[in-house]
Design a protein around this motif. Structure first.
Motif, PDB file in Angstrom:
ATOM      1  N   TYR A 178      -9.609  -3.241  -0.872  1.00  0.00           N
ATOM      2  CA  TYR A 178      -8.457  -2.869  -1.682  1.00  0.00           C
ATOM      3  C   TYR A 178      -8.396  -1.383  -2.001  1.00  0.00           C
ATOM      4  CZ  TYR A 178      -7.451  -7.801  -2.217  1.00  0.00           C
ATOM      5  OH  TYR A 178      -7.141  -9.116  -1.962  1.00  0.00           O
ATOM      6  N   LEU A 190      -9.260   2.475   7.512  1.00  0.00           N
ATOM      7  CA  LEU A 190      -8.664   3.661   6.922  1.00  0.00           C
ATOM      8  C   LEU A 190      -8.724   4.886   7.820  1.00  0.00           C
ATOM      9  CD1 LEU A 190      -9.991   3.342   3.246  1.00  0.00           C
ATOM     10  CD2 LEU A 190      -7.763   2.638   4.153  1.00  0.00           C
ATOM     11  N   THR A 205       0.835  -1.188   0.000  1.00  0.00           N
ATOM     12  CA  THR A 205       0.000   0.000   0.000  1.00  0.00           C
ATOM     13  C   THR A 205       0.875   1.244   0.000  1.00  0.00           C
ATOM     14  OG1 THR A 205      -1.718  -1.152   1.239  1.00  0.00           O
ATOM     15  CG2 THR A 205      -1.807   1.259   1.226  1.00  0.00           C
ATOM     16  N   ARG A 252      -5.836   9.091  -6.195  1.00  0.00           N
ATOM     17  CA  ARG A 252      -4.658   9.860  -5.809  1.00  0.00           C
ATOM     18  C   ARG A 252      -4.470  11.062  -6.735  1.00  0.00           C
ATOM     19  NH1 ARG A 252      -0.266   8.383  -2.580  1.00  0.00           N
ATOM     20  NH2 ARG A 252       1.625   9.610  -2.915  1.00  0.00           N
ATOM     21  N   SER A 309      -7.190   2.167  -1.289  1.00  0.00           N
ATOM     22  CA  SER A 309      -6.132   2.826  -0.531  1.00  0.00           C
ATOM     23  C   SER A 309      -6.482   4.294  -0.334  1.00  0.00           C
ATOM     24  CB  SER A 309      -4.788   2.723  -1.260  1.00  0.00           C
ATOM     25  OG  SER A 309      -4.361   1.388  -1.363  1.00  0.00           O
ATOM     26  N   ASN A 367      -7.301   3.291  -7.277  1.00  0.00           N
ATOM     27  CA  ASN A 367      -6.420   4.001  -6.353  1.00  0.00           C
ATOM     28  C   ASN A 367      -5.607   5.078  -7.058  1.00  0.00           C
ATOM     29  OD1 ASN A 367      -7.289   2.503  -4.128  1.00  0.00           O
ATOM     30  ND2 ASN A 367      -5.780   0.892  -4.482  1.00  0.00           N
ATOM     31  N   GLU A 375       2.227   4.961   0.563  1.00  0.00           N
ATOM     32  CA  GLU A 375       2.026   5.927   1.627  1.00  0.00           C
ATOM     33  C   GLU A 375       1.087   7.018   1.142  1.00  0.00           C
ATOM     34  OE1 GLU A 375       3.068   6.071   4.784  1.00  0.00           O
ATOM     35  OE2 GLU A 375       3.892   4.057   4.548  1.00  0.00           O
ATOM     36  N   PRO A 376       0.085   7.384   1.964  1.00  0.00           N
ATOM     37  CA  PRO A 376      -0.814   8.461   1.544  1.00  0.00           C
ATOM     38  C   PRO A 376      -0.042   9.748   1.322  1.00  0.00           C
ATOM     39  CG  PRO A 376      -1.683   7.291   3.465  1.00  0.00           C
ATOM     40  CD  PRO A 376      -0.273   6.822   3.271  1.00  0.00           C
TER      41      PRO A 376
END
Length: 428
Positions: free
Chosen positions: A312, A357, A44, A270, A314, A266, A46-47
């Protein structure tokens, strides 16, 4: 939307068969015969950190969702489009005006009076679905009626269309309500959908998707905290699989297809967040919403892959000004049989989104499968709205509460269901 295996038609405020993901009871038609095959998840990422908001500080998303109360969708209005290549060949990308598009699916133009009626009744939020592709650049269609993305030139949104979207948003904001603006039928099962959940399709759409959100963000960058952006609507894999990715791939589960679809989702999420955050103005602190694959909520127990869209997903940035949206449609006439599954829905959202989350959830669309103001619909709506209130989740009913010419008056089409939603949603 027209899924291959579960048809959901949401025109005129009547959902002929609920979906996304009302996949309950489908096991009888599609028994689970998938192999024990699962996605091998990649690490996953990193945010992304949220940029420094400077002097602007919006309320955290966790507080906003609690203040929204009950919401409603202004559907089949700014989201109207042809949805398929054959009709687009005939009618799209011509000199049609914003009004022509807004009224194409049988609804009158939205008015300030309509939004005021919802405010006066006690609703706290309006979701404004918007379809953008007919208003971006130009497309050349060949005699085969095949849409070649290479012939789609330009990324600029028609200023007249953007101005009308802004006008409708102002109707909501001026009432002191929360407003959600999204990217709607640019996704889904229509043949004109250009936002598709896969790694390859993400790369193909990246430039145009980023350009679209740059323009939306620029238009609304000075708006306050009551305006939220939603990344995309019900984005599907290349096979138009509902319920979970790869479901429609020749009757078997394909972990490669599913893995690419979830990775694609995802990536879109992002890019959406990064684009809005770096656009300036109040957008550095704006509350943003990302949807799961297909906006699926994991409803039902008939297949072990149903919770994958939740599992799944993120987080595209650190918690604080971000939330996750799902959709949930049911059959109000089978409420008694589905009650336990409704309870499980809220349990799943808590497990896989809120706790995993650390962010709030919105149910951006929901309904009971019919536009009638029946006792079944009232019982279902009351129970569902009450469960959502207990969970701290705002809900947005899809369309029918005021529908068709009733919006022009304006007046209620489903007054009993409306009252049930408001009463249960406030705990009265």
């Amino acid at each position: 939307m027209k899924p291959d295996l579960i048809t959901a038609v949401k025109h005129g405020g009547i959902i002929l068969l609920a979906a996304t993901c009302l996949c309950l009871g489908v096991a009888a038609c599609h028994p689970e015969n998938t192999p024990q095959e699962h996605i091998t998840p990649e690490p996953t990422p990193e945010p992304a950190p949220t940029p420094d908001p400077g002097t602007v500080s919006f309320e955290p998303m966790a507080e906003a969702v609690l203040r929204m109360g009950q919401g409603w969708n202004l559907g089949n209005t700014l989201d109207s489009c042809c949805g398929d290549l054959e009709n687009m060949w005939i009618e799209a990308y011509t000199s049609r005006t914003p009004k022509d598009y807004e009224t194409a699916w049988g609804q009158p133009q939205a008015t300030r009076e309509l939004i005021h009626m919802f405010k006066e009744a006690g609703f706290g939020a309006i979701r404004v679905p918007v379809t953008w592709y007919p208003h971006i650049g130009t497309i050349t269609l060949h005699d085969t009626k095949k849409w070649d993305p290479a012939t789609w030139s330009g990324t600029d949104v028609d200023p007249a269309w953007m101005a009308r979207v802004q006008q409708v948003v102002d109707y909501v904001i001026d009432e002191g309500m929360y407003c959600i603006v999204n990217v709607h039928h640019d996704t889904g099962a229509g043949s004109t959908a250009w936002l598709v959940a896969s790694e390859q399709d993400f790369e193909a759409a990246r430039e145009r998707y980023q350009a679209l959100w740059m323009q939306i963000a620029e238009c609304f960058k000075d708006y306050g905290e009551r305006l939220l952006f939603e990344s995309y609507n019900e984005m599907l894999d290349p096979y138009d699989s509902w319920c979970f990715a790869s479901y429609a791939t020749q009757g078997r589960y394909d972990a490669t297809v599913a893995g690419s679809a979830y990775a694609g989702i995802n990536s879109y999420a992002r890019l959406f967040v990064e684009t809005v955050r770096h656009s300036g103005g109040n957008n550095a602190s704006r509350n943003l919403i990302v949807n799961t694959y297909g906006a699926c909520s994991g409803d039902g127990t008939w297949n072990r892959h149903l919770q994958e869209p939740l599992q799944y997903l993120s987080l595209p940035e650190e918690p604080g000004h971000i939330a996750v949206e799902v959709h949930s449609y049911w059959d109000a006439e089978r409420f008694d049989q589905q009650k336990a599954d409704i309870d499980k829905l809220f349990s799943n959202l808590d497990t896989y989104i809120v706790r995993r989350l650390g962010v709030p959830v919105l149910i951006g669309e929901w309904g009971g499968g019919t536009g009638s103001d029946s006792l079944d619909n009232v019982r279902f709506a009351s129970y569902f709205a009450g469960k959502a209130r207990e969970a701290g989740i705002p809900t947005f009913w899809w369309m029918g509460l005021s529908d068709g010419e009733d919006r022009s008056v304006p007046r209620w089409t489903m007054p009993l269901t409306k009252d049930a939603i408001l009463s249960a949603g406030t705990g009265d």
